[in-house]
Design a protein around this motif. Sequence first.
Motif, PDB file in Angstrom:
ATOM      1  N   GLU A   1      14.553  15.905   3.623  1.00  0.00           N
ATOM      2  CA  GLU A   1      13.254  15.633   3.008  1.00  0.00           C
ATOM      3  C   GLU A   1      12.180  15.798   4.074  1.00  0.00           C
ATOM      4  O   GLU A   1      12.476  15.780   5.272  1.00  0.00           O
ATOM      5  N   ARG A   2      10.963  15.994   3.625  1.00  0.00           N
ATOM      6  CA  ARG A   2       9.835  16.062   4.546  1.00  0.00           C
ATOM      7  C   ARG A   2       9.058  14.756   4.489  1.00  0.00           C
ATOM      8  O   ARG A   2       8.895  14.164   3.421  1.00  0.00           O
ATOM      9  N   ARG A   3       8.570  14.325   5.658  1.00  0.00           N
ATOM     10  CA  ARG A   3       7.787  13.102   5.748  1.00  0.00           C
ATOM     11  C   ARG A   3       6.489  13.390   6.503  1.00  0.00           C
ATOM     12  O   ARG A   3       6.500  14.087   7.508  1.00  0.00           O
ATOM     13  N   ARG A   4       5.431  12.813   5.989  1.00  0.00           N
ATOM     14  CA  ARG A   4       4.114  13.044   6.582  1.00  0.00           C
ATOM     15  C   ARG A   4       3.358  11.722   6.652  1.00  0.00           C
ATOM     16  O   ARG A   4       3.324  10.965   5.671  1.00  0.00           O
ATOM     17  N   SER A   5       2.781  11.412   7.804  1.00  0.00           N
ATOM     18  CA  SER A   5       1.958  10.222   7.962  1.00  0.00           C
ATOM     19  C   SER A   5       0.494  10.588   7.752  1.00  0.00           C
ATOM     20  O   SER A   5       0.024  11.618   8.257  1.00  0.00           O
ATOM     21  N   VAL A   6      -0.219   9.757   7.000  1.00  0.00           N
ATOM     22  CA  VAL A   6      -1.643   9.988   6.745  1.00  0.00           C
ATOM     23  C   VAL A   6      -2.406   8.722   7.100  1.00  0.00           C
ATOM     24  O   VAL A   6      -1.874   7.611   7.008  1.00  0.00           O
ATOM     25  N   GLN A   7      -3.634   8.900   7.524  1.00  0.00           N
ATOM     26  CA  GLN A   7      -4.524   7.788   7.814  1.00  0.00           C
ATOM     27  C   GLN A   7      -5.687   7.840   6.834  1.00  0.00           C
ATOM     28  O   GLN A   7      -6.424   8.812   6.785  1.00  0.00           O
TER      29      GLN A   7
ATOM     30  N   TYR B   1       0.825  -1.202   0.000  1.00  0.00           N
ATOM     31  CA  TYR B   1       0.000   0.000   0.000  1.00  0.00           C
ATOM     32  C   TYR B   1       0.863   1.257   0.000  1.00  0.00           C
ATOM     33  O   TYR B   1       1.925   1.312   0.633  1.00  0.00           O
ATOM     34  N   ALA B   2       0.386   2.264  -0.722  1.00  0.00           N
ATOM     35  CA  ALA B   2       0.988   3.596  -0.714  1.00  0.00           C
ATOM     36  C   ALA B   2      -0.147   4.610  -0.701  1.00  0.00           C
ATOM     37  O   ALA B   2      -1.306   4.262  -0.932  1.00  0.00           O
ATOM     38  N   ALA B   3       0.201   5.861  -0.441  1.00  0.00           N
ATOM     39  CA  ALA B   3      -0.805   6.917  -0.354  1.00  0.00           C
ATOM     40  C   ALA B   3      -0.753   7.799  -1.592  1.00  0.00           C
ATOM     41  O   ALA B   3       0.314   8.274  -1.991  1.00  0.00           O
ATOM     42  N   GLY B   4      -1.901   8.000  -2.201  1.00  0.00           N
ATOM     43  CA  GLY B   4      -2.023   9.001  -3.241  1.00  0.00           C
ATOM     44  C   GLY B   4      -2.396  10.338  -2.632  1.00  0.00           C
ATOM     45  O   GLY B   4      -2.653  10.447  -1.431  1.00  0.00           O
ATOM     46  N   GLY B   5      -2.429  11.389  -3.459  1.00  0.00           N
ATOM     47  CA  GLY B   5      -2.733  12.724  -2.968  1.00  0.00           C
ATOM     48  C   GLY B   5      -1.494  13.591  -2.916  1.00  0.00           C
ATOM     49  O   GLY B   5      -0.416  13.200  -3.367  1.00  0.00           O
ATOM     50  N   ALA B   6      -1.645  14.793  -2.350  1.00  0.00           N
ATOM     51  CA  ALA B   6      -0.556  15.766  -2.315  1.00  0.00           C
ATOM     52  C   ALA B   6       0.501  15.338  -1.302  1.00  0.00           C
ATOM     53  O   ALA B   6       0.183  14.999  -0.164  1.00  0.00           O
ATOM     54  N   THR B   7       1.763  15.369  -1.715  1.00  0.00           N
ATOM     55  CA  THR B   7       2.870  15.027  -0.828  1.00  0.00           C
ATOM     56  C   THR B   7       3.413  16.285  -0.152  1.00  0.00           C
ATOM     57  O   THR B   7       3.111  17.411  -0.553  1.00  0.00           O
TER      58      THR B   7
ATOM     59  N   THR C   1      -2.413   3.511   8.112  1.00  0.00           N
ATOM     60  CA  THR C   1      -1.491   4.622   8.313  1.00  0.00           C
ATOM     61  C   THR C   1      -0.330   4.454   7.344  1.00  0.00           C
ATOM     62  O   THR C   1       0.357   3.431   7.355  1.00  0.00           O
ATOM     63  N   MET C   2      -0.136   5.445   6.491  1.00  0.00           N
ATOM     64  CA  MET C   2       0.908   5.378   5.463  1.00  0.00           C
ATOM     65  C   MET C   2       1.739   6.648   5.509  1.00  0.00           C
ATOM     66  O   MET C   2       1.307   7.672   6.019  1.00  0.00           O
ATOM     67  N   GLU C   3       2.939   6.562   4.950  1.00  0.00           N
ATOM     68  CA  GLU C   3       3.866   7.690   4.966  1.00  0.00           C
ATOM     69  C   GLU C   3       4.099   8.216   3.558  1.00  0.00           C
ATOM     70  O   GLU C   3       4.267   7.444   2.611  1.00  0.00           O
TER      71      GLU C   3
END
Length: 446
Positions: free
Chosen positions: A314-320, A170-176, A325-327
């Motif tokens: 780099e910047r890292r953001r966790s999203v649910q 799994y990975a997250a789509g959307g704005a990074t 929960t993905m990074e």
Amino acid sequence: MVLNRRCPVLVLPLLALVGLGMVGCANPGPPRPPSLKLPAFVKDLAATRRGDVVELRFTVPQRTTDGLPLHLTNVTAKFCRAVDTGACVPVAELPEQNFAVTAKGQPGQTNSNQTGVNQTAKGQIDQANVAVAHDALPATLTAGAARVLTYRVELYNDTNHTGGFSEPAYAAGGATPSPVEELHAQGSRLGVVLSWKPSDRPAADDGIVVLRREDLAPKPKAPVAHKAKVAAPAASSSEKKPVTTHGSSTEPKPAKAKSDAESNIVWLTTAPQPDPLAGDATDKEASVPAQPVRDGITLDDTALADEPYRYTAERRRSVQVGGRTMEMQSEVSAPVEFTLQDVYPPPAPTDLNAASFANPKLTVDLIWQPVDTPHLAGYNVYRETLDGNGAATGVKTRLNQVPVPAPGFHDVTAVAGQRYRYSVTAVDAKGNESESAVTVLGPEGP
């Protein structure tokens, strides 16, 4: 049973043995069907989102589904991607000729072609058989709210048959998060100060900044003696732990920094904190109030002097999303190379006090607050003779031959009736000397 009269007599015992199953080799059991040569299932597919690209990584199986050796030159890989709860649509393919090269590939070394399969020179020692592909996301999946991207991979043999899909990744789509811009490094007595342009976006959208430090001239590790009947003393080798700059960490702070796959890589996490440069003057008084928190700056206090480093951020953001929960990771910043020079003096001693005693000969005792800093060699004590107006009438003389280790000094060369100005400095192992702490002592006292 009627036998042909021409059959030899020896045929009868032979037929009896055949009936008992005692002739020839052991019974091989029921015949096995021919192998379909289907590649075994991929068990460790992983997906990492960085910028507008998802990196897909997995270990290529070495055997077929029925346990036979797998010839990699006959294997291809096909990926599919599902968005949210949609169907899995093909997105990338690894050409079959690259799998043979991958057998000697090292994890983390990616070639420059579009498929992104690891490649190394011939003759290199076999490493884990890792394949890497990159899915460049369309614009519809690189903006807006986070979405779940589900990936699977199938391995096909030379007859275009497959054992089936792998487990999902799994990975997250959307704005990074936005990339880190204007990364700079400068030295201080506390370590390497790293700064960058603060983000204009809320922290909830950009997450945290993570820095990667690479030692450009790592020192070889000392060999460790193996146990034997008569064993030599083992050379100690400390494992690096995850580091967080300026004393804060998402993990318990260990003594050293945890290494990446390579021992010369250290990851540094950051958080808004007091400006490291604002409190770095050597003559600051302890009563100076704490500096306000400043974003876009942090301190690497684990950097060693005279060691060349390369920093990236780099910047890292966790999203649910979707119950997971993905990074997300931003693009990596431009690198900055920096070598910390040990030219920064330690802080000055404070609270210097002098007291004289005539018992029977005049002596002067000096005490001060100790300096807490790494690599402190000790203190230097100086004395000047003053006139009645407080002006120096002689040369400023150092009273100690070697640095004084303790925060105190006993002067037995003072002369009664003279007025003196004493000053004390801190000095480190490189000879860098701090500003002075000063006090005056005269016939009437300080």
